[in-house]
Motif scaffolding. Structure first.
Motif, mmCIF file in Angstrom:
data_model
loop_
_atom_site.group_PDB
_atom_site.id
_atom_site.type_symbol
_atom_site.label_atom_id
_atom_site.label_comp_id
_atom_site.label_asym_id
_atom_site.label_seq_id
_atom_site.Cartn_x
_atom_site.Cartn_y
_atom_site.Cartn_z
ATOM 1 N N LEU A 23 68.853 89.913 5.599
ATOM 2 C CA LEU A 23 68.178 89.579 4.346
ATOM 3 C C LEU A 23 67.272 90.713 3.896
ATOM 4 C CD1 LEU A 23 67.304 85.838 4.958
ATOM 5 C CD2 LEU A 23 68.941 86.802 3.316
ATOM 6 N N TRP A 24 66.607 91.305 4.884
ATOM 7 C CA TRP A 24 65.749 92.452 4.552
ATOM 8 C C TRP A 24 66.584 93.589 3.982
ATOM 9 C CZ3 TRP A 24 60.760 92.419 3.914
ATOM 10 C CH2 TRP A 24 59.986 91.459 4.600
ATOM 11 N N THR A 25 67.733 93.840 4.607
ATOM 12 C CA THR A 25 68.602 94.905 4.100
ATOM 13 C C THR A 25 69.041 94.609 2.665
ATOM 14 O OG1 THR A 25 69.400 95.254 6.338
ATOM 15 C CG2 THR A 25 70.694 96.223 4.563
ATOM 16 N N ALA A 26 69.421 93.352 2.426
ATOM 17 C CA ALA A 26 69.844 92.986 1.069
ATOM 18 C C ALA A 26 68.715 93.213 0.081
ATOM 19 C CB ALA A 26 70.300 91.539 1.055
ATOM 20 N N SER A 27 67.510 92.871 0.521
ATOM 21 C CA SER A 27 66.350 93.042 -0.349
ATOM 22 C C SER A 27 66.084 94.527 -0.609
ATOM 23 C CB SER A 27 65.153 92.366 0.310
ATOM 24 O OG SER A 27 63.985 92.710 -0.370
ATOM 25 N N ALA A 28 66.227 95.346 0.453
ATOM 26 C CA ALA A 28 66.025 96.791 0.293
ATOM 27 C C ALA A 28 67.033 97.360 -0.686
ATOM 28 C CB ALA A 28 66.174 97.481 1.650
ATOM 29 N N ARG A 29 68.261 96.835 -0.571
ATOM 30 C CA ARG A 29 69.306 97.310 -1.468
ATOM 31 C C ARG A 29 68.949 96.996 -2.920
ATOM 32 N NH1 ARG A 29 75.355 94.757 -1.233
ATOM 33 N NH2 ARG A 29 76.312 95.961 -2.907
ATOM 34 N N ASN A 30 68.503 95.772 -3.158
ATOM 35 C CA ASN A 30 68.098 95.409 -4.519
ATOM 36 C C ASN A 30 66.966 96.282 -5.024
ATOM 37 O OD1 ASN A 30 69.999 93.436 -4.683
ATOM 38 N ND2 ASN A 30 68.639 91.829 -3.881
ATOM 39 N N ALA A 31 66.027 96.580 -4.120
ATOM 40 C CA ALA A 31 64.887 97.403 -4.530
ATOM 41 C C ALA A 31 65.363 98.793 -4.943
ATOM 42 C CB ALA A 31 63.879 97.498 -3.392
ATOM 43 N N LEU A 32 66.300 99.363 -4.158
ATOM 44 C CA LEU A 32 66.783 100.708 -4.477
ATOM 45 C C LEU A 32 67.572 100.700 -5.783
ATOM 46 C CD1 LEU A 32 66.769 103.583 -3.629
ATOM 47 C CD2 LEU A 32 68.746 103.188 -2.192
ATOM 48 N N ILE A 33 68.302 99.595 -6.011
ATOM 49 C CA ILE A 33 69.010 99.496 -7.290
ATOM 50 C C ILE A 33 68.000 99.420 -8.429
ATOM 51 C CG2 ILE A 33 70.522 98.029 -8.699
ATOM 52 C CD1 ILE A 33 71.928 97.202 -6.104
ATOM 53 N N ALA A 34 66.895 98.718 -8.209
ATOM 54 C CA ALA A 34 65.889 98.536 -9.259
ATOM 55 C C ALA A 34 65.209 99.843 -9.642
ATOM 56 C CB ALA A 34 64.844 97.523 -8.802
ATOM 57 N N VAL A 35 65.225 100.800 -8.724
ATOM 58 C CA VAL A 35 64.615 102.087 -9.043
ATOM 59 C C VAL A 35 65.293 102.715 -10.261
ATOM 60 C CG1 VAL A 35 64.329 104.460 -8.215
ATOM 61 C CG2 VAL A 35 63.796 102.556 -6.705
ATOM 62 N N TRP A 36 66.594 102.497 -10.353
ATOM 63 C CA TRP A 36 67.341 103.175 -11.419
ATOM 64 C C TRP A 36 66.898 102.776 -12.829
ATOM 65 C CZ3 TRP A 36 70.913 101.734 -15.229
ATOM 66 C CH2 TRP A 36 71.482 102.818 -15.910
ATOM 67 N N PRO A 37 66.886 101.451 -13.166
ATOM 68 C CA PRO A 37 66.415 101.111 -14.513
ATOM 69 C C PRO A 37 64.990 101.583 -14.781
ATOM 70 C CG PRO A 37 66.823 99.133 -13.197
ATOM 71 C CD PRO A 37 67.376 100.272 -12.443
ATOM 72 N N LEU A 38 64.142 101.557 -13.762
ATOM 73 C CA LEU A 38 62.756 102.011 -13.966
ATOM 74 C C LEU A 38 62.728 103.492 -14.332
ATOM 75 C CD1 LEU A 38 61.112 100.042 -11.042
ATOM 76 C CD2 LEU A 38 60.669 99.733 -13.488
ATOM 77 N N LEU A 39 63.504 104.286 -13.593
ATOM 78 C CA LEU A 39 63.546 105.717 -13.906
ATOM 79 C C LEU A 39 64.208 105.952 -15.257
ATOM 80 C CD1 LEU A 39 64.420 107.351 -10.486
ATOM 81 C CD2 LEU A 39 62.270 107.430 -11.721
ATOM 82 N N THR A 40 65.169 105.090 -15.597
ATOM 83 C CA THR A 40 65.816 105.231 -16.892
ATOM 84 C C THR A 40 64.807 104.993 -18.015
ATOM 85 O OG1 THR A 40 67.845 104.421 -15.896
ATOM 86 C CG2 THR A 40 67.780 104.469 -18.289
ATOM 87 N N VAL A 41 63.964 103.994 -17.853
ATOM 88 C CA VAL A 41 62.914 103.748 -18.839
ATOM 89 C C VAL A 41 62.022 104.982 -18.958
ATOM 90 C CG1 VAL A 41 60.786 102.441 -19.255
ATOM 91 C CG2 VAL A 41 62.886 101.246 -18.618
ATOM 92 N N SER A 42 61.666 105.528 -17.807
ATOM 93 C CA SER A 42 60.772 106.680 -17.805
ATOM 94 C C SER A 42 61.411 107.891 -18.483
ATOM 95 C CB SER A 42 60.406 107.008 -16.355
ATOM 96 O OG SER A 42 59.353 107.899 -16.322
ATOM 97 N N CYS A 43 62.653 108.168 -18.118
ATOM 98 C CA CYS A 43 63.367 109.293 -18.726
ATOM 99 C C CYS A 43 63.586 109.030 -20.212
ATOM 100 C CB CYS A 43 64.734 109.472 -18.050
ATOM 101 S SG CYS A 43 64.739 110.756 -16.824
ATOM 102 N N GLY A 44 63.927 107.783 -20.538
ATOM 103 C CA GLY A 44 64.149 107.427 -21.936
ATOM 104 C C GLY A 44 62.891 107.647 -22.760
ATOM 105 N N ALA A 45 61.747 107.256 -22.180
ATOM 106 C CA ALA A 45 60.480 107.450 -22.881
ATOM 107 C C ALA A 45 60.256 108.938 -23.142
ATOM 108 C CB ALA A 45 59.337 106.875 -22.052
#
Lengths: 672, 151
Positions: A36-58
């Motif tokens: 479960l922790w691994t699954a959660s870590a995976r989701n967190a790493l995936i979430a990094v992408w949209p956040l960086l996209t927002v930042s780059c987009g800005a």
């Protein structure tokens, strides 16, 4: 406001990456609830992408809108620049390019997370941790050291603008392509380390990451070629490669990456070179970071001026940590990395691959020594000493030639044990034809030994490679009764990796022809001519017709010469070499005019006229034989790599030992 | 290189033979490394050049006359003299860190005036210092502004 959004998104991305590392480490314990922790870590790493996209987009939005209160925006584009160049400013400066780098890395990580993990699930937590640590490093740099979103205390009226020399479409594609190549190698490195740490050292990690390595390698190759092409088109020195430290920095990981792509084949087919592949991917990743460090710290003097900054030591720290970490795990696992087979014979494909690896590494070592030479001599002798460009040609040239020759022979050698007689049968025809070609060229007046050797060798290697396609198609035509084209297509489709690889080999041959031609046979001349006068070079005659000047806009004045080019009294073409002048920055940009054909480029630069009036002008002219083979080869290179990387229906290549010849089995029944 | 040889050849089932092979490959690896080192060394000697700043070149002028040197310095725009008809170019370079100190006059023939040669451009020249104090360069490279930001 938007800047704040970008900055906050960065902080959130940082937090998500930190969490991903932590959760992945917990998940790696492997208990039933830890998945479960691994699954959660995976989701967190995936979430990094949209956040960086927002930042780059800005940042992109701020650049396009020209919000000059943001320091980074003020330092880069000016209002008058076209939109595509404003957008390119995202990677045009230090802080922006680091942000962009983080985004590219985030994209790769997210894509890796979204792949099918069914079979390789035990590797997952380690891949997450290593990708997330790389992410953290770059996000950390843009949060704490080089901040792209910091504001000025005042609002400047306009930005400082982009040097007109860089206002070229190359600026849009060359840097991001290189970044993709650089960053892409994080993926196979993460898989390699995951395999080491988890102790799952079969070729699972290689099968999982080979395609990623191939794609990264493709982008790195493209980045190198595009850089060369851009220099050739814009800088007006008639060349495309100068062994400058910045170029070398991109070449180094390419060399080890290429060695890696070859030697993993041995691991897949023969269960050998396991530790070696770990070393190669670690070296490649290390050289990627070293390259970034060299180009950004200003520690090595280069003709590419980069902003110097304080991030140098941080990169150095990353290299140190990563090396210690990788070497430690390599040593811990050295027993599990033993080969499953031994070399059976000196004349075998395995040996050829070993030799190939050796050459790639000696070339890497040579280029590295050359690049770091001033640094080394300063440390050792207290005196900075550099090596001339000629040194690289002298040292690396012969090694590259040997590599190309080997490239022609390797695919024809059998695994385990090759027979000299069969080789002779495969080689006599190409050998004879290439000797004939060399004789013919010599008879027609080609006197350069280097060019003769280079072209003869290219012909030999090219022909042996082409014959492979021919034999494959012929065999299939015989057994299936298809016509040659269908048979050839089927042969390629059914063994994409082999034939894609052979296509890349053919591409390298084309590029070698281009390099040999333009290096050994380049001619140049310069002269001042009056209107109606001519100047000659290599069978071409250039007639100066006149010069016109026009004001394109307030920002640009174009001076354009008209010259007619004749060959054997026949008008071949009319060229218009020109010089663009940007009055605002006082910057001239010389744009060469080129007549490109299969056999050569006739490359004309308008050097001067101002002091002489429009009745006279000075030209510098280059004749670059065969150079277009280099560019054509690059296109085939891309096609071949894509063919090799295309997903295959079969999940797993067969091991060689599964169909080894019975004679060999009889002789060595003892070996496993 | 010896490690690779070890990993490739050491046979789990034949330890003794593996050891002998290890030695063989270690020797081969050492020989290859030695050959490469010798090759690099011999070519380096004939291609090496001092890499100096303008200040260092001035300080060591007597010692450097006639030697192969690479110098980098900032171009003084008003000092540029260029004759397009003969492609004769002369200009002064000053030390990046002490621009007010004495410049060095650089003379280059046969090259077009680089586009980048204007305000505050940095030049890298390769050639020899002449007894009269001018620097005769065979190669002239301009630092190309790879980045948007001014230095």
């Amino acid at each position: 406001m938007l800047a704040d959004v970008g900055a906050i998104a960065l902080l959130l991305a940082f937090a998500a990456a930190v969490y991903a590392v932590g959760a992945a480490v917990v998940g790696a314990r492997g208990g039933p609830r830890d998945a479960l922790w691994t699954a959660s870590a995976r989701n967190a790493l995936i979430a990094v992408w949209p956040l960086l996209t927002v930042s780059c987009g800005a940042m992109l939005w701020l650049l396009l809108a020209g919000d000059f209160q943001i320091e980074y925006v003020a330092s880069v584009p000016s209002r008058a620049m076209p939109a595509y160049l404003k957008a390119a400013a995202l990677w045009g400066g230090q802080a922006g390019s680091l942000l962009f780098w983080a985004w590219v890395a985030g994209t790769f990580s997210a894509l890796v997370m979204l792949r099918k993990w069914d079979a390789d699930r035990p590797l997952l937590p380690y891949v997450i941790a290593i990708s997330a640590v790389t992410e953290l490093f770059f996000i950390g740099l843009v949060i704490f050291v080089e901040t792209p979103f910091s504001k000025l205390g005042f609002v400047p009226a306009d930005g400082s603008g982009l040097n007109p020399l860089l206002r070229h479409p190359g600026m849009i594609i060359h840097p991001p392509t290189l970044y993709l190549g650089y960053v892409g190698f994080t993926v196979p490195y993460a898989f390699g380390m995951a395999a080491l740490i988890s102790g799952r050292l079969s070729d699972e990690w290689i099968r999982a990451s080979r395609r990623w390595a191939l794609i990264a390698w493709l982008f790195l190759s493209l980045g190198l070629v595009l850089g060369g092409r851009w220099a050739y088109d814009v800088l007006g020195w008639g060349g495309y490669w100068a062994w400058d430290p910045v170029e070398n920095a991109a070449l180094l990981p390419w060399l080890t990456g290429t060695a890696f792509l070859h030697s993993i084949i041995i691991q897949e087919k023969r269960g050998m070179l396991k530790a070696w592949n770990m070393v190669l991917i670690t070296l490649t990743y290390g050289l990627v970071i070293l390259g970034t460090f060299l180009t950004r710290s200003g520690i090595i003097s280069s003709v590419h001026a980069f902003a110097r900054s304080a991030i140098g030591p941080l990169f150095f720290g990353l290299i140190a940590v990563m090396s210690v970490f990788s070497i430690r795990w390599l040593l811990l696992r050295r027993d599990s990395l033993r080969a499953e087979h031994r070399l059976d014979a000196i004349l075998s494909r395995e040996t050829a691959f070993l030799l190939n690896n050796l050459l790639f590494l000696t070339i890497t070592a040579s280029v590295l020594v050359g690049t770091l030479f001033p640094l080394i001599t300063e440390l050792v002798a207290g005196e900075k000493i550099t090596l001339r460009v000629g040194w690289y040609n002298q040292v690396v040239g012969p090694q590259l030639a040997a590599l190309v020759l080997l490239m022609g022979m390797c695919p024809l050698l059998s695994w385990r044990r090759a027979s000299a007689r069969r080789l002779g049968r495969a080689f006599w025809l190409p050998f004879l034809l290439s000797v004939l070609l060399v004789a013919l060229l010599a008879l027609r007046g080609l006197r350069s030994a280097g060019a003769l050797a280079g072209l003869g060798m290219s012909a030999f290697v090219g022909l042996t490679t082409l014959l492979e396609f021919w034999y494959g198609a012929r065999a299939r035509r015989r057994s299936k009764g298809e016509n040659y084209l269908v048979a050839l297509n089927q042969v390629i489709v059914r063994n994409r990796r082999r034939y894609g690889g052979l296509m890349v080999h053919l591409a390298v041959v084309l590029m070698a022809i281009g390099i040999a031609g333009s290096y050994f046979l380049q001619q140049e001349t310069q002269a001042t001519v009056r209107r109606g006068e001519t100047l000659s070079l290599g069978g071409f005659t250039l007639l100066y017709e006149g010069l016109s000047e026009r004001r394109e806009s307030d920002e640009l004045v174009i001076s354009e010469a008209t010259v007619s080019v004749y060959r054997d009294q026949q008008l071949v073409t009319v060229l218009r070499p020109r010089r663009d002048f940007y009055p605002l920055s006082g910057q001239p940009v010389t744009i060469p005019a080129v007549r490109s054909t299969v056999s050569e480029d006739f490359y004309v630069i308008l050097v001067g006229w101002e002091q002489m009036g429009e009745d006279q002008a000075t030209f510098k002219v280059y004749l670059n034989p065969l150079i277009n083979w280099l560019w054509a080869g690059s296109v085939l290179f891309v096609v071949g790599t894509l063919v090799a990387a295309w997903p295959d229906r079969r999940a797993r290549p067969a091991l060689v030992s599964a169909y080894r010849p019975s004679a060999v089995i009889a002789r060595r029944t003892s070996s496993a | 290189m010896s490690e690779i040889a070890d990993w490739t050849t050491s046979a789990v089932e034949e330890p003794r033979r593996g050891r002998r092979n290890w030695v063989k490959f270690a020797v081969a690896g050492a020989l290859i490394l030695a050959a490469l080192a010798l090759f690099l060394y011999s070519t380096i000697r004939s291609n090496a050049q001092y890499f100096l700043t303008v200040q260092e070149l001035r300080d060591r002028a007597t010692e450097m006359v006639g030697k192969d040197v690479r110098v980098s310095g900032v171009v003084v725009p008003e000092s540029i003299f260029y004759d397009a008809a003969t492609l004769h170019l002369e200009f002064d370079i000053v030390d990046r860190d002490s621009p007010s100190a004495d410049p060095v006059r650089v003379v280059v023939d046969g090259q077009p005036l680089p586009d980048q040669m204007n305000d505050e451009a940095e030049a890298i020249v390769e050639g020899q210092l002449q007894p009269d104090g001018t620097f005769r360069a065979g190669t002239l490279m301009m630092k190309c502004a790879s980045k948007y930001e001014a230095e």
